[in-house]
Design a protein around this motif. Structure first.
Motif: not given
Length: 256
Positions: A6-27
């Motif tokens: 889990v991380t937050d959206s300040s990490c600036d990961l592309m949403s598609a990349l986060a999804h492919s890695k199974g990362v939960s991004v809290v806005p």
């Protein structure tokens, strides 16, 4: 036990990349006038950049880290049998880390299930931290969080964040740079080069009058830093004309 990140959206990961890695991004929460938006959900990066460039709105835009409730809901949405590795921007610049610690206390058996990590970085530096953990999990599916933490501790002092900006208005509004520096930058068209390496403040290390020179300085600083030799991974992030946002993309490993 499987591991979820889990991380937050300040990490600036592309949403598609986060999804492919199974990362939960809290806005992150973005306030514009009387309205509050969730970063990446209610407001896309190009929309935000356009609003920042709008003189009618730019001065009214604020940001706030996710709340403990936001993180708690993200933890609760994950399978009960998983371990949770919650990775956050530097606690010296953001309250995200402390909010996650509070959320862990609210989660049943949270102390046993959730590990909260301060990356010591922001933006792309935080993204690198997250992706390093992802790669370790993929390489060793039966890995435990306790086995990942030493590698992240080793990585933290090697992270370097170098950047330049065409204007400093947003940094000045957030208290990251002085109003004087912002005014000088605007009047003289100065491009400052900044670094952040986990300390309490963002530091200007050089100033130039064109973007190409600023980028040259960044490359020179990377080459001169013994801690980064050899560079394992280099990320480059940029925004273009305040209308199109390019999130971090993995660059080729640098050659000699």
């Amino acid at each position: 036990m499987p591991i979820k990140i889990v991380t937050d959206s300040s990490c600036d990961l592309m949403s598609a990349l986060a999804h492919s890695k199974g990362v939960s991004v809290v806005p992150v929460h973005i306030g514009i006038g009387s309205h509050t938006y969730r970063d990446g959900l209610d407001l896309t990066p190009p929309e935000l950049l356009a609003k920042l460039a709008d003189p009618r709105l730019g001065g009214t835009i604020t940001t706030a880290h996710p709340t403990p409730q936001d993180f708690l809901e993200a933890y609760q949405a994950l399978p009960a049998e998983c371990q949770i590795l919650s990775i956050h921007p530097s606690s010296s610049l953001s309250g995200s880390y402390n909010a996650a610690l509070q959320a862990r206390k609210l989660l049943p058996q949270g102390e046993e299930r959730v590990w909260v990590v301060d990356s010591g970085s922001v933006s792309i530096g935080l993204a690198l931290f997250v992706l390093e953990a992802c790669e370790m999990i993929v390489a060793s599916p039966h890995l435990k969080v306790a086995e990942i933490l030493p590698r992240l501790e080793e990585l933290r002092p090697r992270l370097r964040l170098l950047f330049t900006a065409s204007n400093l208005r947003s940094l000045a509004r957030g208290g990251r740079v002085s109003q004087a520096a912002s005014r000088i930058s605007s009047m003289l068209s100065v491009n400052y080069v900044f670094k952040y390496d986990g300390q309490k403040s963002i530091v200007a290390i050089a100033q130039t009058f064109d973007l190409d020179s600023a980028l040259d300085i960044i490359v020179q600083r990377l080459q001169a830093d013994d801690l980064l030799t050899p560079i394992k991974r280099l990320y480059i992030g940029y925004t273009h004309n305040f209308h199109t946002s390019c999130r971090p993309s993995e660059a080729e490993e640098p050659s000699d």
